[in-house]
Design an enzyme around this catalytic site. Structure first.
Site, short mmCIF file in Angstrom:
data_model
loop_
_atom_site.label_atom_id
_atom_site.label_comp_id
_atom_site.label_asym_id
_atom_site.label_seq_id
_atom_site.Cartn_x
_atom_site.Cartn_y
_atom_site.Cartn_z
N ASP A 7 -1.43 -5.06 1.34
CA ASP A 7 -0.64 -6.24 1.69
C ASP A 7 -0.90 -6.47 3.18
O ASP A 7 -0.36 -5.75 4.03
CB ASP A 7 0.85 -5.99 1.43
CG ASP A 7 1.71 -7.16 1.84
OD1 ASP A 7 1.30 -8.31 1.63
OD2 ASP A 7 2.81 -6.92 2.40
N GLU A 68 -4.11 -8.81 -1.27
CA GLU A 68 -3.39 -10.05 -1.52
C GLU A 68 -3.99 -11.16 -0.67
O GLU A 68 -4.28 -10.98 0.51
CB GLU A 68 -1.91 -9.89 -1.19
CG GLU A 68 -1.10 -11.13 -1.51
CD GLU A 68 0.39 -10.94 -1.36
OE1 GLU A 68 1.12 -11.88 -1.70
OE2 GLU A 68 0.83 -9.88 -0.89
N ASP A 141 6.53 -3.91 2.76
CA ASP A 141 5.07 -4.09 2.77
C ASP A 141 4.39 -3.05 1.89
O ASP A 141 3.38 -3.34 1.24
CB ASP A 141 4.55 -3.98 4.21
CG ASP A 141 5.28 -4.92 5.14
OD1 ASP A 141 4.86 -6.08 5.26
OD2 ASP A 141 6.29 -4.49 5.71
#
Length: 164
Positions: A7, A68, A141
């Protein structure tokens, strides 16, 4: 197969390692964050991220990496700094691993919850449940990175569609 989920973020980059066996069972190996100090200038922070990602890659030697894709609507300044961090993550991982895949937030939500507009709390709860964790991983996160890795574990049989 070992999957690293990322992430991306400049201040906090989340990571999560999953292991997927031949029958499709998935287990958590590790998760956490790479932090950069806010008082440092952008180039130094990017170098810290690269060092952190290299340490992660050295520690677990993932077979595949899932990242992502960026999504932002309000603060373009924040989006640009996250894009810098994401670029470092992509470059470092593709050079070291080679098998790199990208997923949009909607694809991740759809894979994890079955609903592409699920909220953050729903994704975290389902991710924790699917990975048999006692609670939601912290910080957020790291939980998000585990969701990215889990998404890839579900869709990896279609991996040619997402590989870059």
């Amino acid at each position: 197969m070992i999957i690293l989920g990322i992430d991306p973020g400049l201040a906090t980059l989340g990571y999560g390692f999953l292991e997927k066996d031949g029958r499709g069972n998935v287990s958590v190996l590790d998760y956490g964050v790479v932090l950069t100090p806010k008082e440092e200038r952008l180039p130094a922070r990017l170098a810290i991220l690269e060092q952190g990602i290299n340490r992660l890659l050295d520690a677990r030697l993932p077979d595949e990496v899932a990242v992502e894709e960026l999504f932002f609507t309000k603060n373009i300044t924040t989006g640009i700094s996250v894009a810098h961090a994401r670029g470092v993550a992509l470059l470092t991982c593709v050079k070291r691993c080679g098998r790199l895949f990208e997923y949009t937030p909607m694809q991740i939500k759809q894979a994890i919850t079955g609903y592409g507009r699920a909220d953050k709390k729903q994704i975290q709860l389902v991710t924790a449940n699917l990975l048999h964790l006692k609670g939601i991983p912290r910080p957020d996160d790291a939980a998000d990175a585990l969701a990215v890795a889990l998404c890839h574990s579900f869709t990896s049989r279609l991996s040619a569609l997402y590989q870059i």
